[in-house]
Motif scaffolding. Structure first.
Motif, mmCIF file in Angstrom:
data_model
loop_
_atom_site.group_PDB
_atom_site.id
_atom_site.type_symbol
_atom_site.label_atom_id
_atom_site.label_comp_id
_atom_site.label_asym_id
_atom_site.label_seq_id
_atom_site.Cartn_x
_atom_site.Cartn_y
_atom_site.Cartn_z
ATOM 1 N N ASP A 158 0.794 -1.227 0.000
ATOM 2 C CA ASP A 158 0.000 0.000 0.000
ATOM 3 C C ASP A 158 0.831 1.284 0.000
ATOM 4 O OD1 ASP A 158 -2.336 -1.433 -0.110
ATOM 5 O OD2 ASP A 158 -2.757 -1.294 2.032
ATOM 6 N N SER A 159 1.982 1.288 0.641
ATOM 7 C CA SER A 159 2.780 2.507 0.735
ATOM 8 C C SER A 159 3.788 2.650 -0.414
ATOM 9 C CB SER A 159 3.531 2.536 2.071
ATOM 10 O OG SER A 159 4.440 1.448 2.145
ATOM 11 N N TRP A 160 3.851 1.679 -1.301
ATOM 12 C CA TRP A 160 4.817 1.704 -2.392
ATOM 13 C C TRP A 160 4.326 2.570 -3.550
ATOM 14 C CZ3 TRP A 160 6.688 -4.012 -3.379
ATOM 15 C CH2 TRP A 160 7.129 -4.573 -2.177
ATOM 16 N N SER A 161 5.256 3.113 -4.295
ATOM 17 C CA SER A 161 4.925 3.770 -5.563
ATOM 18 C C SER A 161 5.765 3.099 -6.649
ATOM 19 C CB SER A 161 5.197 5.277 -5.497
ATOM 20 O OG SER A 161 6.552 5.529 -5.211
ATOM 21 N N TYR A 162 5.376 3.311 -7.896
ATOM 22 C CA TYR A 162 5.992 2.561 -8.988
ATOM 23 C C TYR A 162 6.300 3.463 -10.177
ATOM 24 C CZ TYR A 162 3.887 -1.193 -6.320
ATOM 25 O OH TYR A 162 3.528 -2.032 -5.306
ATOM 26 N N ILE A 163 7.352 3.086 -10.884
ATOM 27 C CA ILE A 163 7.706 3.734 -12.140
ATOM 28 C C ILE A 163 7.991 2.614 -13.137
ATOM 29 C CG2 ILE A 163 9.333 5.242 -13.344
ATOM 30 C CD1 ILE A 163 10.011 6.396 -10.513
ATOM 31 N N ALA A 164 7.282 2.617 -14.239
ATOM 32 C CA ALA A 164 7.527 1.650 -15.306
ATOM 33 C C ALA A 164 8.024 2.442 -16.508
ATOM 34 C CB ALA A 164 6.263 0.883 -15.655
ATOM 35 N N SER A 165 9.158 2.037 -17.042
ATOM 36 C CA SER A 165 9.704 2.764 -18.176
ATOM 37 C C SER A 165 10.180 1.794 -19.249
ATOM 38 C CB SER A 165 10.850 3.680 -17.738
ATOM 39 O OG SER A 165 11.840 2.955 -17.068
ATOM 40 N N ILE A 166 10.209 2.312 -20.470
ATOM 41 C CA ILE A 166 10.637 1.520 -21.620
ATOM 42 C C ILE A 166 11.626 2.343 -22.423
ATOM 43 C CG2 ILE A 166 8.692 2.269 -23.050
ATOM 44 C CD1 ILE A 166 8.735 -0.673 -24.156
ATOM 45 N N TYR A 167 12.660 1.666 -22.903
ATOM 46 C CA TYR A 167 13.647 2.330 -23.753
ATOM 47 C C TYR A 167 13.470 1.848 -25.184
ATOM 48 C CZ TYR A 167 17.947 3.751 -25.967
ATOM 49 O OH TYR A 167 18.841 4.317 -26.839
ATOM 50 N N ALA A 200 10.081 -0.176 -7.963
ATOM 51 C CA ALA A 200 9.215 0.003 -6.805
ATOM 52 C C ALA A 200 9.954 0.915 -5.837
ATOM 53 C CB ALA A 200 8.906 -1.334 -6.145
ATOM 54 N N VAL A 201 9.297 1.986 -5.418
ATOM 55 C CA VAL A 201 9.879 2.912 -4.451
ATOM 56 C C VAL A 201 9.191 2.636 -3.115
ATOM 57 C CG1 VAL A 201 10.303 5.319 -3.871
ATOM 58 C CG2 VAL A 201 10.286 4.595 -6.281
ATOM 59 N N ILE A 202 9.992 2.163 -2.149
ATOM 60 C CA ILE A 202 9.452 1.699 -0.872
ATOM 61 C C ILE A 202 9.911 2.656 0.223
ATOM 62 C CG2 ILE A 202 9.344 -0.246 0.731
ATOM 63 C CD1 ILE A 202 10.286 -1.978 -1.758
ATOM 64 N N PRO A 203 8.972 3.368 0.876
ATOM 65 C CA PRO A 203 9.362 4.303 1.934
ATOM 66 C C PRO A 203 9.959 3.577 3.139
ATOM 67 C CG PRO A 203 6.981 4.395 1.521
ATOM 68 C CD PRO A 203 7.541 3.323 0.661
ATOM 69 N N GLN A 204 11.004 4.189 3.712
ATOM 70 C CA GLN A 204 11.658 3.649 4.900
ATOM 71 C C GLN A 204 11.559 4.679 6.020
ATOM 72 O OE1 GLN A 204 13.257 0.362 4.683
ATOM 73 N NE2 GLN A 204 11.863 0.572 2.963
ATOM 74 N N PHE A 256 13.728 3.251 -0.403
ATOM 75 C CA PHE A 256 14.427 2.110 -0.982
ATOM 76 C C PHE A 256 13.876 1.893 -2.383
ATOM 77 C CE2 PHE A 256 15.041 -2.423 -1.758
ATOM 78 C CZ PHE A 256 16.365 -2.583 -1.388
ATOM 79 N N VAL A 257 14.741 1.839 -3.383
ATOM 80 C CA VAL A 257 14.315 1.613 -4.765
ATOM 81 C C VAL A 257 14.728 0.201 -5.164
ATOM 82 C CG1 VAL A 257 14.513 2.355 -7.159
ATOM 83 C CG2 VAL A 257 14.542 4.058 -5.324
ATOM 84 N N TRP A 258 13.750 -0.553 -5.592
ATOM 85 C CA TRP A 258 13.956 -1.951 -5.963
ATOM 86 C C TRP A 258 13.429 -2.149 -7.379
ATOM 87 C CZ3 TRP A 258 9.853 -6.062 -4.800
ATOM 88 C CH2 TRP A 258 10.310 -7.351 -5.142
ATOM 89 N N ILE A 259 14.116 -2.923 -8.191
ATOM 90 C CA ILE A 259 13.648 -3.264 -9.538
ATOM 91 C C ILE A 259 13.182 -4.718 -9.493
ATOM 92 C CG2 ILE A 259 14.254 -3.487 -11.971
ATOM 93 C CD1 ILE A 259 16.342 -1.282 -11.508
ATOM 94 N N PRO A 260 11.874 -4.943 -9.308
ATOM 95 C CA PRO A 260 11.381 -6.317 -9.211
ATOM 96 C C PRO A 260 11.218 -7.014 -10.560
ATOM 97 C CG PRO A 260 9.581 -4.786 -8.869
ATOM 98 C CD PRO A 260 10.832 -3.965 -9.009
ATOM 99 N N VAL A 261 11.028 -6.227 -11.634
ATOM 100 C CA VAL A 261 10.767 -6.818 -12.949
ATOM 101 C C VAL A 261 11.520 -6.023 -14.007
ATOM 102 C CG1 VAL A 261 9.001 -7.376 -14.667
ATOM 103 C CG2 VAL A 261 8.449 -7.533 -12.241
#
Length: 134
Positions: free
Chosen positions: A46-55, A103-107, A113-118
């Motif tokens: 619920d507290s995460w935000s996301y950025i999806a990008s394509i090159y 995924a941007v996960i608040p700490q 914390f920025v994580w690339i899950p996919v």
């Protein structure tokens, strides 16, 4: 597609690599579920935000895609006006483009914390029927 994880310490694991098949000039979605290790229970995101990008190497452009988040899931949408501009100019060409989801996960008391899950490729195929209908 799902990503199983139930501990913040595991967020640095290697991203899931996938292929997303998209028809040029059409709207396409990709749904990603974040699951607990039992592979059934949705992870609390619920507290995460996301950025999806394509090159797009053909147009030398980096583009953000629409991301809709719900509890434990996200849906990435590439609209027809966006996919119509991807790849080579010729309409009967195929292309492979790189994409990733952050995924941007608040700490508490620390930087986010920025994580690339996919990450993966978009396999862009042409609409072989001129005008899009039979």
């Amino acid at each position: 597609m799902s990503c199983g994880c139930n501990d913040i310490q595991q967020y640095g694991i290697k991203p899931i690599n996938t292929q997303w098949i998209v028809t040029k000039g059409s709207t396409s979605t990709l749904e990603i579920s974040f699951l607990e290790l039992d592979e059934t229970t949705l992870f609390d995101t619920d507290s995460w935000s996301y950025i999806a990008s394509i090159y797009d190497k053909y147009n030398d452009s980096l583009e953000e895609l629409e991301v809709t988040a719900t509890a434990g899931k996200i849906v990435i949408t590439a609209t027809s006006d966006v996919t119509g501009n991807w790849g080579p100019i010729t309409s009967f060409s195929t292309a492979e483009l790189k994409f990733e989801v952050k995924a941007v996960i608040p700490q508490v008391g620390a930087d986010d914390f920025v994580w690339i899950p996919v990450s993966g490729t978009v396999c862009l195929i042409s609409d072989i029927i001129s005008g899009g209908s039979l």
